[in-house]
Motif scaffolding. Sequence first.
Motif, PDB file in Angstrom:
ATOM      1  N   ASP A 177       0.810  -0.983   0.016  1.00 42.29           N
ATOM      2  CA  ASP A 177       0.007  -0.019  -0.091  1.00 42.29           C
ATOM      3  C   ASP A 177       0.752   1.250  -0.070  1.00 42.29           C
ATOM      4  O   ASP A 177       0.146   2.442   0.150  1.00 42.29           O
ATOM      5  CB  ASP A 177      -0.854   0.073   1.049  1.00 42.29           C
ATOM      6  CG  ASP A 177      -2.102  -1.123   1.141  1.00 42.29           C
ATOM      7  OD1 ASP A 177      -2.462  -1.271   0.064  1.00 42.29           O
ATOM      8  OD2 ASP A 177      -2.475  -1.505   2.096  1.00 42.29           O
ATOM      9  N   SER A 178       2.233   0.942  -0.150  1.00 39.91           N
ATOM     10  CA  SER A 178       2.930   2.190  -0.242  1.00 39.91           C
ATOM     11  C   SER A 178       3.637   2.528  -1.750  1.00 39.91           C
ATOM     12  O   SER A 178       3.580   1.416  -2.470  1.00 39.91           O
ATOM     13  CB  SER A 178       4.196   2.099   0.746  1.00 39.91           C
ATOM     14  OG  SER A 178       3.899   1.857   2.180  1.00 39.91           O
ATOM     15  N   GLY A 179       3.932   3.787  -1.946  1.00 37.45           N
ATOM     16  CA  GLY A 179       4.676   3.971  -3.357  1.00 37.45           C
ATOM     17  C   GLY A 179       5.699   5.069  -2.866  1.00 37.45           C
ATOM     18  O   GLY A 179       5.484   5.819  -1.807  1.00 37.45           O
ATOM     19  N   LEU A 180       6.995   5.027  -3.849  1.00 39.85           N
ATOM     20  CA  LEU A 180       7.830   6.105  -3.710  1.00 39.85           C
ATOM     21  C   LEU A 180       8.074   6.547  -5.018  1.00 39.85           C
ATOM     22  O   LEU A 180       8.207   5.669  -6.076  1.00 39.85           O
ATOM     23  CB  LEU A 180       8.953   5.360  -3.303  1.00 39.85           C
ATOM     24  CG  LEU A 180      10.412   6.157  -3.435  1.00 39.85           C
ATOM     25  CD1 LEU A 180      10.338   7.179  -2.180  1.00 39.85           C
ATOM     26  CD2 LEU A 180      11.503   5.193  -3.187  1.00 39.85           C
ATOM     27  N   SER A 181       8.115   7.815  -5.128  1.00 41.08           N
ATOM     28  CA  SER A 181       8.458   8.681  -6.424  1.00 41.08           C
ATOM     29  C   SER A 181       9.581   9.488  -5.898  1.00 41.08           C
ATOM     30  O   SER A 181       9.805  10.024  -5.046  1.00 41.08           O
ATOM     31  CB  SER A 181       7.489   9.603  -6.856  1.00 41.08           C
ATOM     32  OG  SER A 181       6.227   9.203  -7.124  1.00 41.08           O
TER      33      SER A 181
END
Length: 221
Positions: A177-181
């Motif tokens: 459920d996590s994201g990294l940009s």
Amino acid sequence: MRAAANPVVHIDDDRFRVTEWQFSPGAETGWHRHDHDYVIVPLCDGQLVLDLPGGQKANANLTQGVPYSRREGIEHNVTNGSDSAPLAFLEVEVVDDTLAHRRRAMMAALMAAFNARDVDGVMACMAETCVFHASAGTEAEGQRHLGREAVRQATAAILQAFPEAAWSEGQHVVAGDSGLSTWRFVGRRADGTAVDVRGCDVFAFDGDLIALKDSYRKARG
Ligand code: NI
């Protein structure tokens, strides 16, 4: 007027679409754009005539069972080059309409909305209950903006603080459920001073939408 090629869909799920294209002699697909990467598997030998953007034409020889791959973005009209023999191939598209894929697309859409200075576009990426932790502020988390109205105002304030602002070199990954940009930010403040730093956003998702945008930027000097 050429006959239309006949598409028969064999598989259509969240990962793949497999279409058998059946061409009578001289039949054409009509102009189309490929929105997904794909593999073509010829079901017989034959020759295709390809109409390409800009009025160019190309020929392609097909050999039964010998596949080739293409990337998304191709635009063309495909015609059976034979006026006597039918032709058929399988088109295997990698649709990848998974939750992780949609979340990566959402992070790219958010960056595009910032670059377009489109506050409504930013908010369209945010969940009903959303939080923005700025890269600076008096709190350990940076300044915290809780709720849609606060996030909207903080977004507008960033765009106002930087009359010139461009986020580029975006890389987006999703894990659960996590994201990294990660990105590079090049801009100019209202007082004319330039900024050129790398940074990142850590995201938490609620479904397809962003529930938390937690921003970090390198401090130079
Ligand atoms: Ni095509």
